[in-house]
Design an enzyme around this catalytic site. Sequence first.
Site, PDB file in Angstrom:
ATOM      1  N   ASP A 120      -3.124   0.148  -4.475  1.00  0.00           N
ATOM      2  CA  ASP A 120      -3.701  -1.140  -4.085  1.00  0.00           C
ATOM      3  C   ASP A 120      -5.169  -0.975  -3.691  1.00  0.00           C
ATOM      4  O   ASP A 120      -5.492  -0.237  -2.751  1.00  0.00           O
ATOM      5  CB  ASP A 120      -2.947  -1.731  -2.884  1.00  0.00           C
ATOM      6  CG  ASP A 120      -1.555  -2.209  -3.242  1.00  0.00           C
ATOM      7  OD1 ASP A 120      -1.237  -2.270  -4.442  1.00  0.00           O
ATOM      8  OD2 ASP A 120      -0.795  -2.521  -2.310  1.00  0.00           O
ATOM      9  N   LYS A 154       5.575  -3.681  -5.091  1.00  0.00           N
ATOM     10  CA  LYS A 154       6.715  -4.312  -4.423  1.00  0.00           C
ATOM     11  C   LYS A 154       7.898  -3.361  -4.259  1.00  0.00           C
ATOM     12  O   LYS A 154       8.528  -3.292  -3.211  1.00  0.00           O
ATOM     13  CB  LYS A 154       7.130  -5.572  -5.177  1.00  0.00           C
ATOM     14  CG  LYS A 154       6.155  -6.728  -5.038  1.00  0.00           C
ATOM     15  CD  LYS A 154       6.684  -7.990  -5.678  1.00  0.00           C
ATOM     16  CE  LYS A 154       5.707  -9.133  -5.481  1.00  0.00           C
ATOM     17  NZ  LYS A 154       5.484  -9.431  -4.055  1.00  0.00           N
ATOM     18  N   GLU A 157       8.398  -6.614 -11.028  1.00  0.00           N
ATOM     19  CA  GLU A 157       7.140  -6.010 -11.469  1.00  0.00           C
ATOM     20  C   GLU A 157       7.386  -4.877 -12.477  1.00  0.00           C
ATOM     21  O   GLU A 157       6.455  -4.184 -12.862  1.00  0.00           O
ATOM     22  CB  GLU A 157       6.336  -5.483 -10.274  1.00  0.00           C
ATOM     23  CG  GLU A 157       5.630  -6.577  -9.500  1.00  0.00           C
ATOM     24  CD  GLU A 157       4.735  -6.053  -8.398  1.00  0.00           C
ATOM     25  OE1 GLU A 157       3.836  -6.807  -7.985  1.00  0.00           O
ATOM     26  OE2 GLU A 157       4.919  -4.915  -7.926  1.00  0.00           O
ATOM     27  N   ASN A 201      10.633 -16.620  -2.354  1.00  0.00           N
ATOM     28  CA  ASN A 201       9.845 -17.424  -1.424  1.00  0.00           C
ATOM     29  C   ASN A 201       9.771 -18.850  -1.982  1.00  0.00           C
ATOM     30  O   ASN A 201      10.414 -19.172  -2.983  1.00  0.00           O
ATOM     31  CB  ASN A 201       8.464 -16.812  -1.171  1.00  0.00           C
ATOM     32  CG  ASN A 201       7.586 -16.764  -2.426  1.00  0.00           C
ATOM     33  OD1 ASN A 201       7.836 -17.456  -3.421  1.00  0.00           O
ATOM     34  ND2 ASN A 201       6.552 -15.940  -2.386  1.00  0.00           N
ATOM     35  N   LEU A 242      10.186 -18.460   4.133  1.00  0.00           N
ATOM     36  CA  LEU A 242       9.290 -19.587   4.422  1.00  0.00           C
ATOM     37  C   LEU A 242       8.073 -19.161   5.229  1.00  0.00           C
ATOM     38  O   LEU A 242       7.511 -19.953   5.977  1.00  0.00           O
ATOM     39  CB  LEU A 242      10.064 -20.667   5.194  1.00  0.00           C
ATOM     40  CG  LEU A 242      11.347 -21.185   4.542  1.00  0.00           C
ATOM     41  CD1 LEU A 242      12.113 -22.074   5.511  1.00  0.00           C
ATOM     42  CD2 LEU A 242      11.029 -21.935   3.250  1.00  0.00           C
ATOM     43  N   ALA A 277       2.371  -7.127   2.671  1.00  0.00           N
ATOM     44  CA  ALA A 277       3.704  -6.533   2.501  1.00  0.00           C
ATOM     45  C   ALA A 277       4.790  -7.260   3.283  1.00  0.00           C
ATOM     46  O   ALA A 277       5.885  -6.721   3.452  1.00  0.00           O
ATOM     47  CB  ALA A 277       3.666  -5.060   2.912  1.00  0.00           C
ATOM     48  N   ALA A 278       4.521  -8.475   3.706  1.00  0.00           N
ATOM     49  CA  ALA A 278       5.482  -9.187   4.559  1.00  0.00           C
ATOM     50  C   ALA A 278       6.813  -9.403   3.848  1.00  0.00           C
ATOM     51  O   ALA A 278       7.882  -9.103   4.387  1.00  0.00           O
ATOM     52  CB  ALA A 278       4.897 -10.518   5.002  1.00  0.00           C
ATOM     53  N   GLY A 279       6.767  -9.954   2.636  1.00  0.00           N
ATOM     54  CA  GLY A 279       8.002 -10.214   1.897  1.00  0.00           C
ATOM     55  C   GLY A 279       8.752  -8.939   1.551  1.00  0.00           C
ATOM     56  O   GLY A 279       9.990  -8.899   1.600  1.00  0.00           O
ATOM     57  N   ASP A 280       8.021  -7.887   1.214  1.00  0.00           N
ATOM     58  CA  ASP A 280       8.668  -6.619   0.873  1.00  0.00           C
ATOM     59  C   ASP A 280       9.339  -6.008   2.099  1.00  0.00           C
ATOM     60  O   ASP A 280      10.445  -5.460   2.007  1.00  0.00           O
ATOM     61  CB  ASP A 280       7.639  -5.650   0.295  1.00  0.00           C
ATOM     62  CG  ASP A 280       7.034  -6.158  -0.999  1.00  0.00           C
ATOM     63  OD1 ASP A 280       7.744  -6.877  -1.736  1.00  0.00           O
ATOM     64  OD2 ASP A 280       5.866  -5.847  -1.266  1.00  0.00           O
ATOM     65  N   ASN A 312      13.339 -10.850   9.688  1.00  0.00           N
ATOM     66  CA  ASN A 312      12.223 -11.648  10.198  1.00  0.00           C
ATOM     67  C   ASN A 312      11.395 -10.857  11.205  1.00  0.00           C
ATOM     68  O   ASN A 312      10.158 -10.919  11.201  1.00  0.00           O
ATOM     69  CB  ASN A 312      12.746 -12.923  10.872  1.00  0.00           C
ATOM     70  CG  ASN A 312      13.088 -14.026   9.885  1.00  0.00           C
ATOM     71  OD1 ASN A 312      12.668 -13.995   8.731  1.00  0.00           O
ATOM     72  ND2 ASN A 312      13.867 -14.999  10.332  1.00  0.00           N
ATOM     73  N   SER A 344       1.537  -0.799   7.033  1.00  0.00           N
ATOM     74  CA  SER A 344       1.847  -1.869   7.984  1.00  0.00           C
ATOM     75  C   SER A 344       3.341  -1.966   8.282  1.00  0.00           C
ATOM     76  O   SER A 344       3.747  -2.644   9.232  1.00  0.00           O
ATOM     77  CB  SER A 344       1.365  -3.215   7.438  1.00  0.00           C
ATOM     78  OG  SER A 344       2.210  -3.687   6.394  1.00  0.00           O
TER      79      SER A 344
END
Length: 301
Positions: free
Chosen positions: A13, A40, A143, A187, A224, A252-255, A279, A294
């Site tokens: 990245d 991902k 991906e 999402n 969400l 990287a929140a969703g991962d 969450n 992170s």
Amino acid sequence: MSRLVILGSANADHVMSFEYLPAPGQTLMSKDYRLEHGGKGANQAVACARLRQPGNRVDFICHLGADGIAEQMSQSWCDDGIHPEGITKVDGQSTGTAMIFVGADGENSIGVSLGANASLTTEALAQHQMLLVDADWLLVQLETPTTTVAQALKSAKKHGANTLLNPAPATVLGTEIYKWVDIITPNETEAETITGIEVTDEKTAKLAAQMLHQLGPDTVIITLGSRGAYLSCQEFEGIVAGVDVKPVDTVAAGDTFNGALMVALSENLPMRDAVEFANHAAAIAVTRRGAQRSIPYRREL
């Protein structure tokens, strides 16, 4: 002991930070630049490895290029406890690359060049058949070639694994793939791509979830962002609230959410509790810059 298998992408990245994301045709000077380990699949594998209980095994099936960044990435994954059997370095290929723009509010725009990820074909997957046969849980994204994703889901499901599909990035798929999926985690954008329903509130999330159930998955979780996630399963239907934090970087929140979700479910947490666990993990991740760096460790939750 649970065996958790992740199949997916690994990217280098290249990240630039801005006051705000540039508009089409606009050139901005970035505040900083850094090179991160991402993708991902790799992010989700790292989340699983860092959040699992001792004794649970994590395998990551991926293709890297034959380059220096691949050596660095694979070593860092092994340091986190990911087993190396599924990691393949492909001669003549470069490791996948992502260009990431991050705004001051934590929002991001991402472009990806697949590189070696594109060579993870069904023929290549056959070399890792035993990882799928032995898996208790399989987590995949989009991906890597979708034919490979479908084959992995089908094979793991036939051998008794629980299967999770994170349909990211948003892609229109044939309906056949969904019958091998137990849990789907789009999402809002991805849910709209699949169902045609714009998810704006709990009512529209419920409609989208109902359509996703009709495709095959028993459990639907629509993430969400800061609001948490809409969960639709036999035990619960409604929003599982997120954690109120000030986001710094949402890359990287969703991962992190998906990796944490699979870890929690592999420990037999009830579905709603597993979403709460995920969450919390994602909330920590967005308070830090970077992709894999992170992602929190279990002790931090």
